[in-house]
Enzyme design. Structure first.
Site, mmCIF file in Angstrom:
data_model
loop_
_atom_site.group_PDB
_atom_site.id
_atom_site.type_symbol
_atom_site.label_atom_id
_atom_site.label_comp_id
_atom_site.label_asym_id
_atom_site.label_seq_id
_atom_site.Cartn_x
_atom_site.Cartn_y
_atom_site.Cartn_z
ATOM 1 N N LYS A 56 38.442 41.321 34.992
ATOM 2 C CA LYS A 56 39.265 40.207 34.517
ATOM 3 C C LYS A 56 40.681 40.653 34.156
ATOM 4 C CE LYS A 56 35.711 37.109 33.466
ATOM 5 N NZ LYS A 56 35.728 36.004 34.364
ATOM 6 N N CYS A 57 41.203 41.619 34.869
ATOM 7 C CA CYS A 57 42.506 42.209 34.580
ATOM 8 C C CYS A 57 43.523 41.783 35.641
ATOM 9 C CB CYS A 57 42.371 43.736 34.568
ATOM 10 S SG CYS A 57 43.903 44.626 34.270
#
Length: 178
Positions: A56-57
């Site tokens: 989720k970066c």
């Protein structure tokens, strides 16, 4: 002359000798997200690109370039290995979900090991050694370490340095004989 009966003993002696010579930095074993063992001693004499990852970066699209490097240079000895971590609160998934995400979203084939800490007191021992040798600890996801074939020299780049950045390639290509 070696007989068939002696081959297992010779192989075991050779294996013990080669592992005894393994540089301390590479003397680590992990399990991949698919539960397969990986022993870094098997990669001594070859370059290893180590990256802490998170699904989720904002840097997650770097999986594409990591996979591209792996495909392009694995036959020349390059190991790319991912270390999923939630140290920066961007990897909430469990190992199975991470494996599915990497495979289905970015077609990742390079080894990804089980989720662990990569910073602070809880960091896995391998990452503690990488920090000690390089002087750098990941400050965010997709920090890169390049371990030279000697198993002692470590180069380090932050998250914003892409896997195929000129700075990385200038170190990597000579290690591959390119």
């Amino acid at each position: 002359m070696l007989t068939r009966a002696l081959l297992p003993a010779v192989f075991l002696a050779w294996s013990a000798l080669s592992w005894a010579e393994c540089p301390p930095l590479l003397n680590h074993q992990f399990r991949t997200l698919q539960k397969k063992p990986i022993d870094l001693c098997q990669w001594q004499g070859k370059p290893i690109l180590v990256v802490n990852t998170a699904s989720k970066c904002g840097f997650t699209p770097q999986f594409e370039k990591l996979e591209s490097l792996y495909k392009q240079y694995r036959d020349k000895g390059l190991l790319v290995i991912g270390f999923p971590s939630n140290d920066f609160w961007q990897e909430p998934k469990d190992n199975e979900e991470i494996a599915d995400f990497c495979k289905l979203t970015y077609f990742v084939e390079f080894p990804m090991v089980e989720k662990s800490a990569v910073t602070g007191d809880d960091a896995n021992p391998f990452y503690k050694q990488l920090k000690a040798i390089s002087g750098n600890s990941p400050r965010w996801n997709f920090h890169k370490y390049l371990i030279a074939p000697d198993g002692k020299t470590v180069y380090s780049w932050g998250s914003s340095t892409k896997p195929d950045d000129q700075k990385v390639m200038e170190k990597l290509l000579p290690m591959l004989g390119s």
